[in-house]
Design an enzyme around this catalytic site. Structure first.
Site, PDB file in Angstrom:
ATOM      1  N   ASN A  24     -40.300 -35.734  49.377  1.00 20.32           N
ATOM      2  CA  ASN A  24     -39.414 -36.833  48.974  1.00 20.32           C
ATOM      3  C   ASN A  24     -40.289 -38.087  48.966  1.00 20.32           C
ATOM      4  O   ASN A  24     -40.686 -38.580  50.028  1.00 20.32           O
ATOM      5  CB  ASN A  24     -38.296 -36.963  50.000  1.00 20.32           C
TER       6      ASN A  24
ATOM      7  N   CYS B  43     -31.193 -43.426  54.116  1.00 19.45           N
ATOM      8  CA  CYS B  43     -32.197 -42.523  53.564  1.00 19.45           C
ATOM      9  C   CYS B  43     -33.098 -42.070  54.709  1.00 19.45           C
ATOM     10  O   CYS B  43     -33.950 -42.829  55.167  1.00 19.45           O
ATOM     11  CB  CYS B  43     -33.011 -43.223  52.470  1.00 19.45           C
TER      12      CYS B  43
ATOM     13  N   ASN C 255     -35.504 -39.576  54.959  1.00 15.46           N
ATOM     14  CA  ASN C 255     -36.918 -39.414  54.650  1.00 15.46           C
ATOM     15  C   ASN C 255     -37.569 -40.760  54.352  1.00 15.46           C
ATOM     16  O   ASN C 255     -38.710 -41.015  54.744  1.00 15.46           O
ATOM     17  CB  ASN C 255     -37.100 -38.473  53.460  1.00 15.46           C
TER      18      ASN C 255
ATOM     19  N   CYS D 177     -34.072 -34.293  51.308  1.00 17.94           N
ATOM     20  CA  CYS D 177     -33.181 -35.430  51.548  1.00 17.94           C
ATOM     21  C   CYS D 177     -32.860 -35.447  53.035  1.00 17.94           C
ATOM     22  O   CYS D 177     -32.242 -34.501  53.557  1.00 17.94           O
ATOM     23  CB  CYS D 177     -31.903 -35.298  50.726  1.00 17.94           C
TER      24      CYS D 177
END
Length: 281
Positions: free
Chosen positions: A11, A70, A72, A225
């Site tokens: 990612n 988020c 990552n 994710c």
């Protein structure tokens, strides 16, 4: 502008230091995240000052929309801070996000970073889900699923908010066989979700391993994710499919998720610098 590209489980993100430098970050995200014509990434991270925590992280999707959370990206953000901003002996940082302040720490003697992703929420209004009946009440994913028909396929969805909305679908088949490229965008942009949703397809392999593929709103299918891994682990645990410590196997690698009811969800995984460069003004 100097930028750094980082990745966590594949990612990948472009990071800009925006302290004292205000720009149209959404427009920059569209330009810089674009494959082949830009740097290419799953999102743009912007470092800013915070009055509530050590630093503020803003995250913009490739389509210019701003994301609340988020996992990552947060680990990549902390990796950048550890390498470039904070003192060498600093192991723990508080990071402000749109979803709230998140506690993070570097795991000593490893390249792993752990982030506390906050407590999951299940109310339809918090996710949010635009359901006429029951909106604002708790949706019990332990006792039922929410049916959604897509391309003749009935998906029984589990709703979880990790500060951003997630719809989790559990299957008995290998997740690689699921037509995510055909179904993902339809679910992510369905009118059921006023703010869109991240869509996860998951299969429990045993009580400590779950394989997952993710379609992220504003980005499409990604190799990993972090918030999605957390959402899957929470939903699986409440359904009796896994223990409170589970390895989430994603196309880009694996992350560890720990959760006990009433506590923050802990996400642990790697984050690495890919390269640095300059973006023309």
């Amino acid at each position: 502008m100097r930028f750094t590209k980082l990745q966590g489980l594949g990612n990948d993100f472009v990071l800009l230091d925006g302290r004292g430098n205000e720009r149209d970050w959404a427009q920059l995200a569209v330009a810089m995240c674009r494959q082949h014509f830009g740097v290419g990434s799953d999102g743009l991270l912007v470092l800013q000052t915070s009055e509530k925590a050590d630093f503020l992280m803003r995250m913009f999707n490739p389509d210019g929309t701003e994301s609340e959370a988020c996992g990552n990206g947060l680990r990549c953000f902390v990796r950048y801070l550890a390498d470039n901003v904070v003192k060498d002996d600093t192991k723990e940082l508080k990071i402000e996000t749109l979803a709230g302040v998140r506690q993070t720490k570097l795991i000593e003697d490893s390249a792993l970073i752990q982030v506390a992703m906050g407590q999951p929420e299940f109310s339809l209004s918090a996710i949010p889900v635009a359901a006429d009946a029951g909106c604002g009440k708790t949706f019990d994913i332990m006792t039922g699923d929410w049916p959604l028909d897509v391309h003749g396929r009935r998906l029984m969805l589990n709703f979880v908010s990790m500060g951003n909305p997630h719809a989790v679908y559990f299957t008995d088949e290998p997740v690689g066989n699921f037509p995510l490229e055909d179904v993902g965008l339809i679910v992510a942009t369905h009118p059921l979700f006023p703010k869109g949703a991240n869509f996860e397809v998951a299969r429990a392999l045993d009580s400590h391993k779950i394989e997952v593929r993710v379609w992220e709103r504003g980005a499409g299918e990604t190799l990993a994710c972090g918030s999605g891994a957390c959402a899957v682990a929470v939903a699986a645990q409440l359904r009796g499919l896994c223990a409170d410590n589970v390895e989430i196997l994603l196309p880009g690698g694996s992350a560890c998720v720990e959760w006990s009811k009433g506590k923050d969800v802990l996400l642990t995984g790697p984050a690495e610098v890919v390269f640095s460069g300059e973006w023309p003004e």
